[in-house]
Design an enzyme around this catalytic site. Structure first.
Site, short mmCIF file in Angstrom:
data_model
loop_
_atom_site.label_atom_id
_atom_site.label_comp_id
_atom_site.label_asym_id
_atom_site.label_seq_id
_atom_site.Cartn_x
_atom_site.Cartn_y
_atom_site.Cartn_z
N ASN A 129 -1.92 -11.42 0.02
CA ASN A 129 -1.80 -11.63 -1.43
C ASN A 129 -0.99 -12.89 -1.72
O ASN A 129 -1.32 -13.65 -2.62
CB ASN A 129 -1.18 -10.41 -2.11
CG ASN A 129 -2.22 -9.31 -2.32
OD1 ASN A 129 -3.07 -9.41 -3.20
ND2 ASN A 129 -2.17 -8.30 -1.46
N MET B 136 8.01 -3.57 1.01
CA MET B 136 8.07 -2.15 1.33
C MET B 136 9.41 -1.48 1.00
O MET B 136 9.70 -0.40 1.50
CB MET B 136 7.72 -1.92 2.81
CG MET B 136 6.30 -2.33 3.16
SD MET B 136 5.05 -1.56 2.11
CE MET B 136 5.04 0.08 2.80
N ARG B 137 10.22 -2.12 0.17
CA ARG B 137 11.50 -1.49 -0.22
C ARG B 137 11.42 -1.02 -1.66
O ARG B 137 10.81 -1.68 -2.50
CB ARG B 137 12.65 -2.49 -0.10
CG ARG B 137 12.91 -2.94 1.29
CD ARG B 137 14.13 -3.81 1.31
NE ARG B 137 15.34 -3.05 1.07
CZ ARG B 137 15.90 -2.26 1.98
NH1 ARG B 137 15.36 -2.13 3.17
NH2 ARG B 137 16.99 -1.60 1.70
N ASN C 275 3.71 -5.35 -9.53
CA ASN C 275 3.33 -4.86 -8.20
C ASN C 275 1.83 -4.66 -8.14
O ASN C 275 1.18 -4.48 -9.17
CB ASN C 275 4.05 -3.52 -7.93
CG ASN C 275 3.78 -3.01 -6.53
OD1 ASN C 275 3.80 -3.77 -5.56
ND2 ASN C 275 3.52 -1.71 -6.40
N HIS D 289 -1.17 -2.30 -6.23
CA HIS D 289 -1.35 -1.07 -5.46
C HIS D 289 -2.85 -0.90 -5.16
O HIS D 289 -3.67 -1.00 -6.07
CB HIS D 289 -0.82 0.13 -6.27
CG HIS D 289 -0.90 1.40 -5.50
ND1 HIS D 289 0.01 1.71 -4.50
CD2 HIS D 289 -1.78 2.42 -5.55
CE1 HIS D 289 -0.32 2.87 -3.98
NE2 HIS D 289 -1.39 3.32 -4.59
C1 GRF Z 1 -1.67 -4.68 -0.25
O1 GRF Z 1 -2.71 -3.81 0.06
C2 GRF Z 1 -0.96 -4.23 -1.50
O2 GRF Z 1 -1.79 -3.58 -2.41
C3 GRF Z 1 0.06 -3.26 -0.98
O3 GRF Z 1 0.48 -3.82 0.25
C4 GRF Z 1 -0.56 -4.62 0.79
C5 GRF Z 1 0.02 -5.96 1.09
O4 GRF Z 1 -0.87 -6.78 1.81
N1 GRF Z 1 1.13 -3.08 -1.93
P1 GRF Z 1 -0.53 -8.28 2.10
O5 GRF Z 1 0.83 -8.33 2.80
O6 GRF Z 1 -0.50 -9.03 0.79
O7 GRF Z 1 -1.63 -8.77 2.99
#
Ligand code: GRF
Length: 202
Positions: free
Chosen positions: A14, A90-91, A107, A109
């Site tokens: 992303n 992840m926090r 965020n 999801h």
């Molecule tokens: C994505 O699937 C997002 O929706 C989730 O974590 C993942 C992150 O992927 N929250 P990346 O690190 O951007 O490849």
């Protein structure tokens, strides 16, 4: 031009989509900072390659969540950040941080919230056997995977798809609608009415 920071913990696809959109002029934003809570996050390498300031902030070096978040806030203040973009971070951010950047944390999801909250949303949706899933971009509040929805896109699951097929398609949607959502949040004024993000056109 508005300033954004991206928080990451992992692969950073992303982040890559955001970097590419900025460099192609599709997203008008100044990506001032990438922060990771994981030293070996590949996202950090992506930031370095794009010459974006990147910081590994080690949670183990702080005595509490509050002191860690105070350090995050200091970094953001230094770069005059307007919008905090969580991209696989992840926090869990506490009320302290969320209040500091009220309605300015977003965020993504990989499911249609409120379905399939949590860290394994794509697999959970696949295993459950739903026929439709999708992606949600939402503002961040004190609860996990909960804040007001900015954008959602649905995806009809083909019975023949493997989990990997589904993952690929979900990520493709993510990379497109996250940029779209950031564009909206930076470009328009908005307010929160109940659970709705209301954009005021100008
Ligand atoms: C994505 O699937 C997002 O929706 C989730 O974590 C993942 C992150 O992927 N929250 P990346 O690190 O951007 O490849």
């Amino acid at each position: 031009m508005k300033n954004i920071a991206v928080f990451v913990s992992g692969n950073g696809t992303n982040l890559a989509a955001i970097i590419e959109s900025i460099s192609k002029g599709r997203l008008k934003a100044d990506l001032r900072l990438v922060v990771s809570d994981k030293k070996d996050a590949f996202a950090l390498r992506r930031a370095e390659k794009a010459s974006v300031k990147s910081v590994f902030l080690d949670p183990k070096k702080y005595i509490s969540r509050l002191t860690y978040e105070k350090a995050l806030v200091a970094l953001l203040a230094e770069e005059k950040i307007d919008l905090v973009v969580l991209a696989g971070f992840m926090r869990i951010l506490s009320g302290f941080f969320v209040k500091k950047y009220k309605n300015r944390i977003v965020n993504i999801h990989p499911a249609l919230l409120p379905s399939f909250k949590g860290a394994h949303a794509i697999k959970d949706a696949f295993t459950y056997g739903v026929k439709v899933t999708g992606v949600t971009v939402h503002l961040v509040d004190e609860k996990i995977d909960h804040g007001p929805v900015v954008l959602q896109e649905a995806l009809v699951i083909d019975d023949k798809w493997s989990l990997k097929d589904l993952e690929e398609r979900i990520h493709r949607i993510e990379h497109r609608i996250y940029v779209e959502a950031i564009k909206l949040l930076l470009g328009k004024k908005y307010s929160i009415k109940g659970r709705k993000v209301v954009f005021i056109s100008r």
